[in-house]
Motif scaffolding. Structure first.
Motif, PDB file in Angstrom:
ATOM      1  N   ARG A 163      12.720  13.359  -3.170  1.00  0.00           N
ATOM      2  CA  ARG A 163      12.669  12.453  -2.016  1.00  0.00           C
ATOM      3  C   ARG A 163      11.394  11.603  -2.066  1.00  0.00           C
ATOM      4  O   ARG A 163      10.354  12.093  -2.526  1.00  0.00           O
ATOM      5  CB  ARG A 163      12.696  13.279  -0.729  1.00  0.00           C
ATOM      6  CG  ARG A 163      14.096  13.797  -0.410  1.00  0.00           C
ATOM      7  CD  ARG A 163      14.058  14.757   0.753  1.00  0.00           C
ATOM      8  NE  ARG A 163      13.434  16.023   0.386  1.00  0.00           N
ATOM      9  CZ  ARG A 163      12.643  16.735   1.181  1.00  0.00           C
ATOM     10  NH1 ARG A 163      12.352  16.319   2.398  1.00  0.00           N
ATOM     11  NH2 ARG A 163      12.119  17.877   0.774  1.00  0.00           N
ATOM     12  N   PRO A 164      11.433  10.361  -1.561  1.00  0.00           N
ATOM     13  CA  PRO A 164      10.226   9.521  -1.592  1.00  0.00           C
ATOM     14  C   PRO A 164       9.031  10.185  -0.903  1.00  0.00           C
ATOM     15  O   PRO A 164       7.897  10.006  -1.325  1.00  0.00           O
ATOM     16  CB  PRO A 164      10.644   8.251  -0.851  1.00  0.00           C
ATOM     17  CG  PRO A 164      12.127   8.209  -0.951  1.00  0.00           C
ATOM     18  CD  PRO A 164      12.596   9.623  -1.029  1.00  0.00           C
ATOM     19  N   GLU A 165       9.298  10.971   0.133  1.00  0.00           N
ATOM     20  CA  GLU A 165       8.149  11.587   0.830  1.00  0.00           C
ATOM     21  C   GLU A 165       7.516  12.726   0.021  1.00  0.00           C
ATOM     22  O   GLU A 165       6.511  13.300   0.413  1.00  0.00           O
ATOM     23  CB  GLU A 165       8.522  12.037   2.249  1.00  0.00           C
ATOM     24  CG  GLU A 165       9.651  13.002   2.379  1.00  0.00           C
ATOM     25  CD  GLU A 165      11.030  12.329   2.473  1.00  0.00           C
ATOM     26  OE1 GLU A 165      11.190  11.190   1.989  1.00  0.00           O
ATOM     27  OE2 GLU A 165      11.943  12.953   3.019  1.00  0.00           O
ATOM     28  N   GLN A 166       8.130  13.025  -1.138  1.00  0.00           N
ATOM     29  CA  GLN A 166       7.508  14.015  -2.032  1.00  0.00           C
ATOM     30  C   GLN A 166       6.584  13.351  -3.052  1.00  0.00           C
ATOM     31  O   GLN A 166       6.025  14.028  -3.908  1.00  0.00           O
ATOM     32  CB  GLN A 166       8.594  14.765  -2.815  1.00  0.00           C
ATOM     33  CG  GLN A 166       9.397  15.747  -1.986  1.00  0.00           C
ATOM     34  CD  GLN A 166      10.395  16.458  -2.865  1.00  0.00           C
ATOM     35  OE1 GLN A 166      11.469  15.941  -3.157  1.00  0.00           O
ATOM     36  NE2 GLN A 166      10.020  17.636  -3.323  1.00  0.00           N
ATOM     37  N   LEU A 167       6.461  12.023  -2.985  1.00  0.00           N
ATOM     38  CA  LEU A 167       5.723  11.298  -4.028  1.00  0.00           C
ATOM     39  C   LEU A 167       4.409  10.726  -3.515  1.00  0.00           C
ATOM     40  O   LEU A 167       4.335  10.246  -2.385  1.00  0.00           O
ATOM     41  CB  LEU A 167       6.578  10.140  -4.550  1.00  0.00           C
ATOM     42  CG  LEU A 167       7.899  10.526  -5.219  1.00  0.00           C
ATOM     43  CD1 LEU A 167       8.727   9.277  -5.496  1.00  0.00           C
ATOM     44  CD2 LEU A 167       7.635  11.289  -6.508  1.00  0.00           C
ATOM     45  N   VAL A 168       3.396  10.780  -4.379  1.00  0.00           N
ATOM     46  CA  VAL A 168       2.138  10.062  -4.124  1.00  0.00           C
ATOM     47  C   VAL A 168       1.803   9.285  -5.392  1.00  0.00           C
ATOM     48  O   VAL A 168       1.863   9.840  -6.498  1.00  0.00           O
ATOM     49  CB  VAL A 168       0.977  11.032  -3.789  1.00  0.00           C
ATOM     50  CG1 VAL A 168      -0.317  10.253  -3.542  1.00  0.00           C
ATOM     51  CG2 VAL A 168       1.308  11.886  -2.569  1.00  0.00           C
ATOM     52  N   LEU A 169       1.500   8.002  -5.238  1.00  0.00           N
ATOM     53  CA  LEU A 169       1.157   7.172  -6.393  1.00  0.00           C
ATOM     54  C   LEU A 169      -0.355   7.166  -6.585  1.00  0.00           C
ATOM     55  O   LEU A 169      -1.103   7.261  -5.616  1.00  0.00           O
ATOM     56  CB  LEU A 169       1.646   5.737  -6.192  1.00  0.00           C
ATOM     57  CG  LEU A 169       3.128   5.555  -5.877  1.00  0.00           C
ATOM     58  CD1 LEU A 169       3.444   4.067  -5.694  1.00  0.00           C
ATOM     59  CD2 LEU A 169       4.003   6.144  -6.983  1.00  0.00           C
ATOM     60  N   GLY A 170      -0.770   7.009  -7.849  1.00  0.00           N
ATOM     61  CA  GLY A 170      -2.213   6.999  -8.114  1.00  0.00           C
ATOM     62  C   GLY A 170      -2.598   5.949  -9.132  1.00  0.00           C
ATOM     63  O   GLY A 170      -1.757   5.441  -9.881  1.00  0.00           O
ATOM     64  N   ASP A 175      -2.250  11.676   0.960  1.00  0.00           N
ATOM     65  CA  ASP A 175      -2.205  10.325   1.520  1.00  0.00           C
ATOM     66  C   ASP A 175      -3.391  10.043   2.440  1.00  0.00           C
ATOM     67  O   ASP A 175      -3.799   8.913   2.615  1.00  0.00           O
ATOM     68  CB  ASP A 175      -0.909  10.130   2.312  1.00  0.00           C
ATOM     69  CG  ASP A 175       0.032   9.195   1.569  1.00  0.00           C
ATOM     70  OD1 ASP A 175      -0.454   8.418   0.731  1.00  0.00           O
ATOM     71  OD2 ASP A 175       1.250   9.263   1.828  1.00  0.00           O
ATOM     72  N   ARG A 176      -3.913  11.098   3.049  1.00  0.00           N
ATOM     73  CA  ARG A 176      -5.053  10.906   3.966  1.00  0.00           C
ATOM     74  C   ARG A 176      -6.329  10.515   3.230  1.00  0.00           C
ATOM     75  O   ARG A 176      -7.175   9.843   3.800  1.00  0.00           O
ATOM     76  CB  ARG A 176      -5.321  12.199   4.745  1.00  0.00           C
ATOM     77  CG  ARG A 176      -4.296  12.400   5.815  1.00  0.00           C
ATOM     78  CD  ARG A 176      -4.247  13.850   6.280  1.00  0.00           C
ATOM     79  NE  ARG A 176      -2.849  14.112   6.551  1.00  0.00           N
ATOM     80  CZ  ARG A 176      -2.373  14.588   7.679  1.00  0.00           C
ATOM     81  NH1 ARG A 176      -3.176  14.923   8.639  1.00  0.00           N
ATOM     82  NH2 ARG A 176      -1.080  14.756   7.834  1.00  0.00           N
ATOM     83  N   GLY A 235       0.801  -1.224   0.000  1.00  0.00           N
ATOM     84  CA  GLY A 235       0.000   0.000   0.000  1.00  0.00           C
ATOM     85  C   GLY A 235       0.830   1.269   0.000  1.00  0.00           C
ATOM     86  O   GLY A 235       0.332   2.346  -0.345  1.00  0.00           O
ATOM     87  N   SER A 236       2.109   1.179   0.359  1.00  0.00           N
ATOM     88  CA  SER A 236       2.935   2.402   0.371  1.00  0.00           C
ATOM     89  C   SER A 236       3.681   2.559  -0.954  1.00  0.00           C
ATOM     90  O   SER A 236       4.273   3.606  -1.203  1.00  0.00           O
ATOM     91  CB  SER A 236       3.943   2.335   1.517  1.00  0.00           C
ATOM     92  OG  SER A 236       4.938   1.349   1.221  1.00  0.00           O
ATOM     93  N   ASN A 252      -4.606   1.735  -3.505  1.00  0.00           N
ATOM     94  CA  ASN A 252      -5.134   2.332  -4.743  1.00  0.00           C
ATOM     95  C   ASN A 252      -4.362   1.907  -5.985  1.00  0.00           C
ATOM     96  O   ASN A 252      -4.894   1.965  -7.087  1.00  0.00           O
ATOM     97  CB  ASN A 252      -5.164   3.862  -4.626  1.00  0.00           C
ATOM     98  CG  ASN A 252      -3.796   4.478  -4.436  1.00  0.00           C
ATOM     99  OD1 ASN A 252      -2.956   3.906  -3.732  1.00  0.00           O
ATOM    100  ND2 ASN A 252      -3.544   5.620  -5.036  1.00  0.00           N
ATOM    101  N   VAL A 253      -3.094   1.490  -5.840  1.00  0.00           N
ATOM    102  CA  VAL A 253      -2.344   1.016  -7.017  1.00  0.00           C
ATOM    103  C   VAL A 253      -2.125  -0.487  -6.830  1.00  0.00           C
ATOM    104  O   VAL A 253      -1.588  -0.928  -5.813  1.00  0.00           O
ATOM    105  CB  VAL A 253      -0.998   1.756  -7.166  1.00  0.00           C
ATOM    106  CG1 VAL A 253      -0.277   1.290  -8.431  1.00  0.00           C
ATOM    107  CG2 VAL A 253      -1.222   3.264  -7.233  1.00  0.00           C
ATOM    108  N   ASN A 254      -2.541  -1.269  -7.803  1.00  0.00           N
ATOM    109  CA  ASN A 254      -2.511  -2.733  -7.606  1.00  0.00           C
ATOM    110  C   ASN A 254      -1.099  -3.301  -7.784  1.00  0.00           C
ATOM    111  O   ASN A 254      -0.193  -2.638  -8.310  1.00  0.00           O
ATOM    112  CB  ASN A 254      -3.530  -3.411  -8.531  1.00  0.00           C
ATOM    113  CG  ASN A 254      -3.128  -3.335  -9.966  1.00  0.00           C
ATOM    114  OD1 ASN A 254      -2.179  -3.984 -10.391  1.00  0.00           O
ATOM    115  ND2 ASN A 254      -3.819  -2.512 -10.745  1.00  0.00           N
ATOM    116  N   SER A 255      -0.942  -4.544  -7.341  1.00  0.00           N
ATOM    117  CA  SER A 255       0.404  -5.123  -7.283  1.00  0.00           C
ATOM    118  C   SER A 255       0.997  -5.362  -8.678  1.00  0.00           C
ATOM    119  O   SER A 255       2.210  -5.227  -8.872  1.00  0.00           O
ATOM    120  CB  SER A 255       0.374  -6.430  -6.498  1.00  0.00           C
ATOM    121  OG  SER A 255      -0.679  -7.248  -6.942  1.00  0.00           O
ATOM    122  N   VAL A 256       0.156  -5.696  -9.656  1.00  0.00           N
ATOM    123  CA  VAL A 256       0.660  -5.910 -11.020  1.00  0.00           C
ATOM    124  C   VAL A 256       1.188  -4.576 -11.573  1.00  0.00           C
ATOM    125  O   VAL A 256       2.270  -4.502 -12.170  1.00  0.00           O
ATOM    126  CB  VAL A 256      -0.465  -6.467 -11.926  1.00  0.00           C
ATOM    127  CG1 VAL A 256       0.065  -6.748 -13.318  1.00  0.00           C
ATOM    128  CG2 VAL A 256      -1.077  -7.719 -11.321  1.00  0.00           C
TER     129      VAL A 256
END
Ligand SMILES: Cc1ncc(COP(=O)(O)O)c(C=O)c1O
Length: 366
Positions: A81-88, A246-247, A65-66, A253-257
């Motif tokens: 930095r990773p903390e600047q990223l949000v995946l969608g 992130d909240r 999930g992260s 929200n992004v699947n494993s594949v």
């Protein structure tokens, strides 16, 4: 009946490009070509396909999930930095997050007309007001956008390159606009087609998002990385903004594949280079041939271009469909004579040109 507010009832469902299967079924056409949705004609990276296949036997597990590993890869590649990223789930989802977090009824959001239709739709769903500034000479009118800012403005969406005009803004114009904006206004640089840009003066979203606390950059794996069907995109922003998005994000929200394929796609620089070479060669060939035949085209800073057919674009679209070529008529974007075509494989581009010449012969000028 169940109550629906008028701003929801008024929405029009997104008109997707016609699926290939539908054309085969409805028109009885064998092997049509689709140049309508700005997809990668080379297909996905074979390495991404292998990585996706490896995950299939683990589908009973929830994804990470992260998105830890994908974020690591993106951050190394872009120097953020990773903390600047949000995946969608596609960069579409980032647009949704931004509007859900920052836009309330009474707030205004500025975008260009035409630009990517999803911005306006999401604002409407949130009960916000769309302030729409017409493109000027097919380009974002940054000055008019800055002038339209009020106390109620929360976001400005800039698709750079613009969809559908395929034009870009300059660093100087963006810098000037950013200097003018009050601190309560966030600028979203949507770089869905950024990898295709050849103009060195075009500002890249991730560079700005790293430096400017009020700039959010969006990117996607749907276009140059050829993973549109998996739905992965990401945003680069100040960590405080990322922590807000992130909240509201669903935990998986992004699947494993998608996560595995996107990681592998980022490593496959050869596939990206091939994609870019094929796209640029295709753009140059298509615009050269079309201009020679007397049709104005827009400079393509993307993997697609607008063509002024001088005719009713809907009729051109229909005529091309019958010849097995799916393009996009741009009437709903305010260009009733233009079609938008995505660069295909060399043989697809040649098929397009032949079908286009025939259609132009058969159709009267508008
Ligand atoms: C300008 C622009 N932004 C964002 C997107 C969304 O892409 P995705 O949700 O597939 O990442 C698109 C797709 O067509 C686009 O044209």
């Amino acid at each position: 009946m169940f109550d629906v507010p008028p701003y929801i009832a008024d929405l029009v469902p997104y008109p997707p490009g016609k699926p290939i299967e539908e054309l085969e079924r409805e028109y009885g056409i064998k092997n049509p070509i689709k140049l309508a949705s700005n997809e990668n004609p080379l297909g996905p990276s074979p390495k991404a396909v292998e990585a996706a296949a490896r995950v299939l036997s683990k589908l009973h597990r929830y994804p990470d999930g992260s998105g830890y590993y994908l974020k690591q890869k993106i951050s190394e590649k872009l120097g953020v930095r990773p903390e600047q990223l949000v995946l969608g789930n596609g960069s579409n989802e980032l647009i949704d997050f931004l509007i859900r977090v920052y836009v309330r009824p009474g707030h205004e959001v500025i975008s260009s007309d035409p630009s990517f239709l999803v911005y306006r739709k999401m604002v409407q769903i949130a009960g916000g007001a769309n302030v729409v500034i017409p493109l000027k000479d097919y380009r974002h009118d940054l000055e008019a956008m800055a002038e339209a800012v009020t106390d109620r403005t929360r976001l400005i969406f800039l698709d750079n390159p613009n969809n559908p005009a395929a034009t870009v803004i300059s660093r100087k114009n963006l810098d000037e606009m950013l200097q003018r904006l009050p601190r309560h206004v966030m600028v979203v640089l949507d770089g869905a087609y950024e990898e295709f840009v050849r103009d060195p003066d075009c500002p890249l979203g991730f560079e700005y998002a790293g430096r400017h606390p009020g700039v959010v950059a969006l990117r996607t794996f749907s276009k140059s990385y050829g993973l549109a069907g998996l739905r992965v995109g990401y945003g680069i922003m100040a960590p405080e903004i990322a922590s807000m998005l992130d909240r509201v994000r669903q935990p998986f929200n992004v699947n494993s594949v998608a996560l595995a394929a996107a990681e592998a796609a980022l490593d496959d620089t050869k596939h990206l280079e091939e994609t870019l070479r094929l796209t640029w060669d295709g753009l140059d060939m298509l615009s050269g041939e079309l201009e020679k035949a007397g049709f104005a085209t827009m400079p393509g800073h993307t993997n697609f271009m607008l063509v002024d057919t001088g005719r009713d674009a809907r009729a051109v679209y229909e005529a091309m469909l019958r010849k097995g070529v799916i393009v996009r008529a741009m009437g709903s974007y305010g260009f009733p004579r233009h079609i938008r075509i995505t660069v295909g494989l060399p043989e697809e581009n040649r098929m397009f040109l032949q079908a286009f010449r025939e259609a132009m012969r058969d159709l009267p000028p508008a």
